[in-house]
Design a protein around this motif. Structure first.
Motif, mmCIF file in Angstrom:
data_model
loop_
_atom_site.group_PDB
_atom_site.id
_atom_site.type_symbol
_atom_site.label_atom_id
_atom_site.label_comp_id
_atom_site.label_asym_id
_atom_site.label_seq_id
_atom_site.Cartn_x
_atom_site.Cartn_y
_atom_site.Cartn_z
ATOM 1 N N PHE A 122 0.855 -1.193 0.000
ATOM 2 C CA PHE A 122 0.000 0.000 0.000
ATOM 3 C C PHE A 122 0.882 1.231 0.000
ATOM 4 O O PHE A 122 1.771 1.371 0.863
ATOM 5 C CB PHE A 122 -0.915 -0.015 1.231
ATOM 6 C CG PHE A 122 -1.862 1.142 1.302
ATOM 7 C CD1 PHE A 122 -2.971 1.201 0.473
ATOM 8 C CD2 PHE A 122 -1.644 2.189 2.198
ATOM 9 C CE1 PHE A 122 -3.861 2.263 0.539
ATOM 10 C CE2 PHE A 122 -2.522 3.259 2.267
ATOM 11 C CZ PHE A 122 -3.635 3.293 1.432
ATOM 12 N N LEU A 123 0.679 2.103 -0.969
ATOM 13 C CA LEU A 123 1.453 3.353 -1.102
ATOM 14 C C LEU A 123 2.950 3.094 -1.088
ATOM 15 O O LEU A 123 3.731 3.831 -0.469
ATOM 16 C CB LEU A 123 1.070 4.336 0.011
ATOM 17 C CG LEU A 123 -0.378 4.828 0.026
ATOM 18 C CD1 LEU A 123 -0.605 5.796 1.190
ATOM 19 C CD2 LEU A 123 -0.735 5.502 -1.288
ATOM 20 N N ARG B 7 3.360 7.081 8.013
ATOM 21 C CA ARG B 7 2.917 7.552 6.697
ATOM 22 C C ARG B 7 1.691 6.806 6.185
ATOM 23 O O ARG B 7 0.808 7.413 5.553
ATOM 24 C CB ARG B 7 4.063 7.406 5.691
ATOM 25 C CG ARG B 7 3.715 7.812 4.272
ATOM 26 C CD ARG B 7 4.952 7.783 3.396
ATOM 27 N NE ARG B 7 5.472 6.429 3.265
ATOM 28 C CZ ARG B 7 5.102 5.558 2.319
ATOM 29 N NH1 ARG B 7 4.188 5.913 1.426
ATOM 30 N NH2 ARG B 7 5.649 4.367 2.244
ATOM 31 N N ILE B 8 1.599 5.524 6.481
ATOM 32 C CA ILE B 8 0.569 4.736 5.795
ATOM 33 C C ILE B 8 -0.486 4.108 6.709
ATOM 34 O O ILE B 8 -1.500 3.615 6.220
ATOM 35 C CB ILE B 8 1.227 3.617 4.947
ATOM 36 C CG1 ILE B 8 1.965 2.622 5.840
ATOM 37 C CG2 ILE B 8 2.165 4.199 3.916
ATOM 38 C CD1 ILE B 8 1.317 1.299 5.967
ATOM 39 N N LEU B 9 -0.292 4.106 8.029
ATOM 40 C CA LEU B 9 -1.194 3.328 8.886
ATOM 41 C C LEU B 9 -2.646 3.807 8.788
ATOM 42 O O LEU B 9 -3.549 3.012 8.485
ATOM 43 C CB LEU B 9 -0.724 3.374 10.343
ATOM 44 C CG LEU B 9 -1.583 2.544 11.308
ATOM 45 C CD1 LEU B 9 -1.608 1.086 10.886
ATOM 46 C CD2 LEU B 9 -1.087 2.697 12.746
ATOM 47 N N ARG B 10 -2.889 5.080 9.028
ATOM 48 C CA ARG B 10 -4.273 5.570 8.990
ATOM 49 C C ARG B 10 -4.882 5.489 7.593
ATOM 50 O O ARG B 10 -6.024 5.019 7.439
ATOM 51 C CB ARG B 10 -4.349 6.998 9.536
ATOM 52 C CG ARG B 10 -4.121 7.075 11.032
ATOM 53 C CD ARG B 10 -4.414 8.456 11.582
ATOM 54 N NE ARG B 10 -4.208 8.511 13.018
ATOM 55 C CZ ARG B 10 -5.091 8.125 13.926
ATOM 56 N NH1 ARG B 10 -6.280 7.665 13.525
ATOM 57 N NH2 ARG B 10 -4.824 8.208 15.210
ATOM 58 N N PRO B 11 -4.170 5.916 6.544
ATOM 59 C CA PRO B 11 -4.747 5.724 5.198
ATOM 60 C C PRO B 11 -5.012 4.257 4.874
ATOM 61 O O PRO B 11 -6.000 3.936 4.202
ATOM 62 C CB PRO B 11 -3.673 6.319 4.274
ATOM 63 C CG PRO B 11 -2.933 7.289 5.111
ATOM 64 C CD PRO B 11 -2.914 6.697 6.486
ATOM 65 N N TYR B 12 -4.151 3.367 5.361
ATOM 66 C CA TYR B 12 -4.343 1.942 5.097
ATOM 67 C C TYR B 12 -5.599 1.425 5.788
ATOM 68 O O TYR B 12 -6.368 0.648 5.209
ATOM 69 C CB TYR B 12 -3.108 1.170 5.572
ATOM 70 C CG TYR B 12 -3.134 -0.311 5.238
ATOM 71 C CD1 TYR B 12 -3.273 -0.753 3.928
ATOM 72 C CD2 TYR B 12 -2.986 -1.262 6.243
ATOM 73 C CE1 TYR B 12 -3.270 -2.094 3.627
ATOM 74 C CE2 TYR B 12 -2.987 -2.617 5.954
ATOM 75 C CZ TYR B 12 -3.130 -3.031 4.639
ATOM 76 O OH TYR B 12 -3.134 -4.378 4.344
ATOM 77 N N LEU B 13 -5.854 1.849 7.001
ATOM 78 C CA LEU B 13 -7.058 1.418 7.710
ATOM 79 C C LEU B 13 -8.311 1.955 7.026
ATOM 80 O O LEU B 13 -9.337 1.262 6.954
ATOM 81 C CB LEU B 13 -7.003 1.887 9.165
ATOM 82 C CG LEU B 13 -5.932 1.219 10.036
ATOM 83 C CD1 LEU B 13 -5.925 1.828 11.433
ATOM 84 C CD2 LEU B 13 -6.154 -0.284 10.122
ATOM 85 N N HIS B 14 -8.257 3.193 6.525
ATOM 86 C CA HIS B 14 -9.393 3.733 5.763
ATOM 87 C C HIS B 14 -9.603 2.927 4.482
ATOM 88 O O HIS B 14 -10.752 2.685 4.065
ATOM 89 C CB HIS B 14 -9.157 5.203 5.430
ATOM 90 C CG HIS B 14 -9.245 6.124 6.608
ATOM 91 N ND1 HIS B 14 -10.313 6.119 7.477
ATOM 92 C CD2 HIS B 14 -8.398 7.088 7.073
ATOM 93 C CE1 HIS B 14 -10.134 7.033 8.420
ATOM 94 N NE2 HIS B 14 -8.973 7.634 8.197
#
Length: 476
Positions: free
Chosen positions: A103-104, A134-141
């Motif tokens: 992811f990203l 960098r990616i945890l919150r966008p990944y959960l969304h």
């Protein structure tokens, strides 16, 4: 050392050096890989199925659906295969099995853990420490969006109605109507625009909120009876995967009018399609339903009690409807369903008979051009009744179109679309015998009405189709 052996020794030395260099590169790469995979460079996040109070963790269900959808699980050496009540198949990881994802630009992995009796299950997410912020919150969304889409496709659509309910409340049954947007006979360009408009609505929750508007959209489907309005409502519900709420105004009027209408609206759920059929019939009887009640239902405070809703109203005609009903905000998009024309006939013949072309098509087009008109439902019934013989089916449509034109001899929209002159040329007999002929006079007309009920139509023929989704759309 002789001169002859010197080149051979040099070649051997060069080959040995190249092999050594390759081994060194491999070892360096292996060392970097081990260093990269070192536990000290990764963060682990556990997603248990239940919390300390044994309450279900909603995130676990989302992660489970998301991991099962990853393509990498199909490449694994072992996975569990499941099916559901919709006959859909899915793969699930085995305990202690790891499924990789990206992811990203970051590499991630999910590991499934379960006790021997499966009473305690969890997923563990592994991500590099340098990537986590960098990616945890966008990944959960991202996981939430994908799992919501999967759940929406798998959920059972239900039809809610007050019919047969002793207390007048909602009761539901499974909604199994097979109609889809693809199978509805209507202008292809208009069909694509409606589909695009629905897709845009589904994806723009944040945009609606940014504008300070409730996340809902409303449609007016209008046109003569038998033109496919109800089938298109069913197709919209299946496309959106929304439950369908049928507001029967005749029952609501007899049961309490406006107050009952509001209470039923409050009882609906998000992700629902609310349909009110034949609204013009009730608007033309103000003693039964006053205008303010309808306006409040369409965009009053009560209509904003839930989100992700689509409201659909059907009418035979909007000519005598108060403009306050038709304005944007109450009815965002207007979709006209005309009587069958030659293009729609070819689409129906393709669906019902599997025909792409036929030698009788020029005669069918000529009769349509002369002003003959039938609803898609009437044409469909003829094609079904004669599906064993495409030629007989087309001849019967031609006869019905000719007699409908003679019987109506109508001025539609101020223009005489059928001049009532000499009848179109009789259909030439082919090898087979056709039991229904295009003879002049009442007997043949009575036979057509008896077999197919072809002359039961209402409304007026129009020449344009409009859908003001982002500005007016006209299809001629």
């Amino acid at each position: 050392m002789t001169p002859a052996t010197l080149p051979l020794s040099s070649a051997a030395a060069a080959s040995t050096a190249l092999i050594g260099l390759a081994v060194l590169v491999f070892l360096i790469g292996r060392w970097r890989s081990l260093k990269k995979d070192s536990p000290h460079h990764h963060q682990h996040y556990k997603v248990p199925e239940r919390d300390e109070n044994l309450q279900e963790n909603p995130l676990y269900r989302r992660v489970s659906a998301y991991v099962a959808s990853l393509a990498s699980i199909e490449d694994s050496d072992f996975a569990n295969l499941f099916s559901n009540k919709f006959n859909e198949y899915s793969l699930r990881p085995d305990p202690d099995q790891t499924v990789r994802d990206s992811f990203l630009g970051a590499d991630l992995s999910w590991t499934f853990h379960a006790s021997n009796n499966a009473s305690s299950r969890s997923f563990v997410l592994t991500v590099r420490k340098r990537d986590r912020r960098r990616i945890l919150r966008p990944y959960l969304h991202h996981i939430q969006a994908v799992s919501d889409e999967i759940e929406l496709k798998r959920r059972e659509i239900r039809l809610y109605t007050t019919s047969g309910s002793p207390d007048g409340r909602w009761r539901s049954v499974p909604f199994t109507h097979p109609s889809t947007i693809e199978t509805v006979a209507m202008d292809q360009d208009l069909k694509n625009r409606v589909r695009t408009d629905l897709e845009s609505f589904l994806k723009n929750r944040q945009y609606y909120h940014h504008l300070g508007r409730v996340w809902k959209r409303s449609y007016l489907l209008y046109g003569p009876s038998g033109t496919g309005k109800s089938s298109f409502v069913a197709a919209m519900a299946r496309f959106l995967n929304y439950d369908l709420y049928d507001f029967d105004l005749s029952r609501i009027i007899s049961g309490g009018g406006g107050s009952d209408l509001k209470s039923l609206l409050i009882g609906t759920t998000p992700r629902s399609l609310i349909v009110v059929e034949d609204l013009d019939r009730y608007l033309n009887r103000p003693e039964d339903m006053d205008l303010s009640t309808v306006l409040n239902f369409m965009d009053g405070i009560v209509s904003c009690c839930g989100e992700e809703r689509v409201m659909v109203f059907t009418m035979n005609s909007r000519d005598n409807v108060d403009p306050a009903i038709l304005r944007p905000g109450r009815l965002d998009s207007h979709v006209y369903f005309p009587l069958c024309d030659f293009t729609a006939f070819k689409s129906l013949a393709s669906s019902y008979l599997g025909l792409k072309d036929h030698k009788l098509y020029p005669q069918v087009e000529e009769v349509f051009s002369a002003g003959g008109s039938l609803s898609p439902a009437e044409v469909g019934e003829i094609l079904i009744a004669n599906r064993g013989s495409p030629s007989r089916a087309i001849k019967t449509v031609i006869c019905a179109l000719q007699h409908s034109g003679r019987a109506s001899a109508a001025k539609i929209g101020g223009r005489r679309l059928f001049d009532g002159g000499p009848a179109a040329a009789e259909v030439v007999e082919e090898e087979e015998t056709v039991g229904l002929m295009c003879a002049e006079g009442p007997p043949a007309l009575r036979e057509i009405k008896k077999l197919y009920g072809l002359l039961k139509r209402g409304g007026s023929r129009k020449e344009s189709v409009s859908l003001p989704v982002s500005g007016p759309l006209t299809v001629s």
